[in-house]
Design a protein around this motif. Sequence first.
Motif, PDB file in Angstrom:
ATOM      1  N   PHE A 142       0.852  -1.190   0.000  1.00  0.00           N
ATOM      2  CA  PHE A 142       0.000   0.000   0.000  1.00  0.00           C
ATOM      3  C   PHE A 142       0.886   1.238   0.000  1.00  0.00           C
ATOM      4  N   ALA A 143       0.275   2.337  -0.378  1.00  0.00           N
ATOM      5  CA  ALA A 143       0.950   3.635  -0.349  1.00  0.00           C
ATOM      6  C   ALA A 143       0.079   4.609   0.427  1.00  0.00           C
ATOM      7  N   VAL A 144       0.722   5.526   1.124  1.00  0.00           N
ATOM      8  CA  VAL A 144       0.014   6.533   1.906  1.00  0.00           C
ATOM      9  C   VAL A 144       0.279   7.888   1.293  1.00  0.00           C
ATOM     10  N   SER A 145      -0.775   8.638   1.084  1.00  0.00           N
ATOM     11  CA  SER A 145      -0.658  10.016   0.621  1.00  0.00           C
ATOM     12  C   SER A 145      -1.271  10.905   1.688  1.00  0.00           C
ATOM     13  N   SER A 146      -0.420  11.591   2.433  1.00  0.00           N
ATOM     14  CA  SER A 146      -0.921  12.474   3.499  1.00  0.00           C
ATOM     15  C   SER A 146      -1.184  13.845   2.918  1.00  0.00           C
ATOM     16  N   GLY A 147      -2.082  13.918   1.987  1.00  0.00           N
ATOM     17  CA  GLY A 147      -2.400  15.093   1.199  1.00  0.00           C
ATOM     18  C   GLY A 147      -2.086  16.438   1.803  1.00  0.00           C
ATOM     19  N   ASN A 165      -7.271  16.015   4.366  1.00  0.00           N
ATOM     20  CA  ASN A 165      -7.568  14.714   3.776  1.00  0.00           C
ATOM     21  C   ASN A 165      -6.288  14.006   3.389  1.00  0.00           C
ATOM     22  N   ALA A 166      -6.404  12.700   3.240  1.00  0.00           N
ATOM     23  CA  ALA A 166      -5.284  11.848   2.852  1.00  0.00           C
ATOM     24  C   ALA A 166      -5.884  10.617   2.187  1.00  0.00           C
ATOM     25  N   ALA A 167      -5.023   9.720   1.743  1.00  0.00           N
ATOM     26  CA  ALA A 167      -5.505   8.498   1.102  1.00  0.00           C
ATOM     27  C   ALA A 167      -4.545   7.357   1.366  1.00  0.00           C
ATOM     28  N   LEU A 168      -5.092   6.162   1.385  1.00  0.00           N
ATOM     29  CA  LEU A 168      -4.304   4.943   1.444  1.00  0.00           C
ATOM     30  C   LEU A 168      -4.710   4.145   0.211  1.00  0.00           C
ATOM     31  N   VAL A 169      -3.734   3.791  -0.623  1.00  0.00           N
ATOM     32  CA  VAL A 169      -4.011   3.115  -1.899  1.00  0.00           C
ATOM     33  C   VAL A 169      -3.402   1.720  -1.864  1.00  0.00           C
ATOM     34  N   ALA A 170      -4.172   0.732  -2.311  1.00  0.00           N
ATOM     35  CA  ALA A 170      -3.704  -0.655  -2.331  1.00  0.00           C
ATOM     36  C   ALA A 170      -4.178  -1.335  -3.611  1.00  0.00           C
ATOM     37  N   GLY A 171      -3.686  -2.538  -3.827  1.00  0.00           N
ATOM     38  CA  GLY A 171      -4.132  -3.345  -4.958  1.00  0.00           C
ATOM     39  C   GLY A 171      -5.549  -3.841  -4.719  1.00  0.00           C
ATOM     40  N   THR A 172      -6.139  -4.414  -5.748  1.00  0.00           N
ATOM     41  CA  THR A 172      -7.549  -4.810  -5.657  1.00  0.00           C
ATOM     42  C   THR A 172      -7.743  -6.289  -5.341  1.00  0.00           C
ATOM     43  N   ASP A 173      -6.909  -6.839  -4.473  1.00  0.00           N
ATOM     44  CA  ASP A 173      -7.139  -8.222  -4.065  1.00  0.00           C
ATOM     45  C   ASP A 173      -8.343  -8.276  -3.127  1.00  0.00           C
ATOM     46  N   ALA A 174      -8.877  -9.456  -2.931  1.00  0.00           N
ATOM     47  CA  ALA A 174     -10.098  -9.619  -2.128  1.00  0.00           C
ATOM     48  C   ALA A 174      -9.914  -9.121  -0.696  1.00  0.00           C
ATOM     49  N   ILE A 175      -8.720  -9.317  -0.132  1.00  0.00           N
ATOM     50  CA  ILE A 175      -8.480  -8.879   1.243  1.00  0.00           C
ATOM     51  C   ILE A 175      -8.599  -7.366   1.350  1.00  0.00           C
ATOM     52  N   SER A 176      -7.947  -6.637   0.440  1.00  0.00           N
ATOM     53  CA  SER A 176      -7.989  -5.168   0.495  1.00  0.00           C
ATOM     54  C   SER A 176      -9.403  -4.643   0.298  1.00  0.00           C
TER      55      SER A 176
END
Length: 163
Positions: A46-51, A61-72
């Motif tokens: 995952f990646a964190v963007s602390s906008g 605001n900020a965002a946490l981005v991850a792949g689209t596996d079932a767990i995420s």
Amino acid sequence: MSSAYAFVNYVRFKTQADAYTGTPYQNFSVNQQRTYSGVTYSFAPFAVSSGGGARGGERSNAALVAGTDAISVNLFAEAVQSRYILEIKTVSLDPLTFADEALISTEIWRIASYELAVKGMDATAITMRLTSPLDAVKAQIPRRTLSTELVGALPTSGSLVIG
């Protein structure tokens, strides 16, 4: 002369009752666990963007981005539905040994929503939107409240006109 830097983000989910829930994750040691402050974190990509804020350093605001596996996807959906809080600790690492060196920041965010990024017919990433930093960066700055000792006499009534 070049300088090398290495950082890891440790993330934990909390319930509205301030209890940690689920698996803690880190985004540095691929397919390995890392232990920080007595807590063992599993790897998740995952990646964190602390906008950056909209005005004067405000960080709303900020965002946490991850792949689209079932767990995420399931975790992000549960976090939004359960109104979890996300704690993000950013830690600098020794660039030679990758051992934890210093805590850079601790951020506490409310999880607002999630969305899938779609390219063609495939979902390529999932983004968790974070908002309302409840304690955006815990710095070593003491919290203060207005008091007569700090600022002198305080008004007990009045109105504010913005125009």
